[in-house]
Design an enzyme around this catalytic site. Structure first.
Site, PDB file in Angstrom:
ATOM      1  N   HIS A 102      -9.755  49.795 -51.659  1.00  0.00           N
ATOM      2  CA  HIS A 102     -10.036  49.137 -50.374  1.00  0.00           C
ATOM      3  C   HIS A 102      -8.784  48.470 -49.836  1.00  0.00           C
ATOM      4  O   HIS A 102      -7.919  48.040 -50.607  1.00  0.00           O
ATOM      5  CB  HIS A 102     -11.183  48.134 -50.488  1.00  0.00           C
ATOM      6  CG  HIS A 102     -10.961  47.076 -51.516  1.00  0.00           C
ATOM      7  ND1 HIS A 102     -11.211  47.278 -52.855  1.00  0.00           N
ATOM      8  CD2 HIS A 102     -10.508  45.809 -51.410  1.00  0.00           C
ATOM      9  CE1 HIS A 102     -10.923  46.176 -53.524  1.00  0.00           C
ATOM     10  NE2 HIS A 102     -10.485  45.270 -52.662  1.00  0.00           N
ATOM     11  N   HIS A 104      -7.533  45.442 -47.258  1.00  0.00           N
ATOM     12  CA  HIS A 104      -7.933  44.257 -46.497  1.00  0.00           C
ATOM     13  C   HIS A 104      -7.157  44.232 -45.185  1.00  0.00           C
ATOM     14  O   HIS A 104      -5.922  44.328 -45.197  1.00  0.00           O
ATOM     15  CB  HIS A 104      -7.562  42.970 -47.240  1.00  0.00           C
ATOM     16  CG  HIS A 104      -8.283  42.748 -48.534  1.00  0.00           C
ATOM     17  ND1 HIS A 104      -9.360  41.906 -48.645  1.00  0.00           N
ATOM     18  CD2 HIS A 104      -8.074  43.247 -49.783  1.00  0.00           C
ATOM     19  CE1 HIS A 104      -9.778  41.879 -49.906  1.00  0.00           C
ATOM     20  NE2 HIS A 104      -9.011  42.685 -50.621  1.00  0.00           N
TER      21      HIS A 104
END
Ligand code: 5GP
Ligand code: ZN
Length: 124
Positions: A102, A104
């Site tokens: 992932h 951010h």
């Protein structure tokens, strides 16, 4: 399905088994707000397929990832962000808690102070 993927929280979000506000979705990526935002509009971009981290993700997805980052940034700029930071915690030592790749996106406002890295556990 492998147990790892079955139980992975981000796989569940990608499969829409757990509700999340979808900020943006492309063929291979999905963007949704971080449940514990460090700045207003803090967004996570994840590949729909399970890869443990960015290093494990196929290079071929690189262009689409950059496109997705730009789309999310555009949305946050329209909502009043003045800039943004990209943070990618890779590995436990770097503060990665969710073992599904992932990115951010941290929208920033002028004169706003935040602490880096965005490591919730160690807060170094
Ligand atoms: P990491 O430290 O692994 O880079 O960050 C994981 C991020 O995922 C954290 O900022 C945390 O707040 C966020 N997060 C963890 N579980 C969930 C969830 O179920 N939903 C959402 N939207 N974010 C989550
Ligand atoms: Zn996963």
């Amino acid at each position: 399905m492998a147990k790892e993927k079955e139980e992975c929280i981000f796989c569940k979000i990608a499969r829409k088994e757990i509700p999340a506000e979808i900020v943006y979705e492309s063929e291979n990526f999905i963007a949704f707000p971080d449940v514990n935002p460090k700045t207003k509009g803090h967004t996570l971009i994840i590949p729909k397929k399970h890869y443990e981290n960015l290093v494990e993700m196929p290079d071929i997805l690189g262009n689409e990832l950059i496109e997705t980052i730009k789309k999310v940034a555009e949305i946050r700029f329209k909502q009043g962000a003045d800039g943004f930071n990209i943070v990618v915690n890779t590995g436990e030592a770097a503060g990665q808690i969710v073992m599904h790749a992932h990115i951010h996106i941290l929208p920033r406002k002028k004169k706003e102070k935040i602490q880096f890295p965005c490591d919730t556990e160690n807060n170094v």
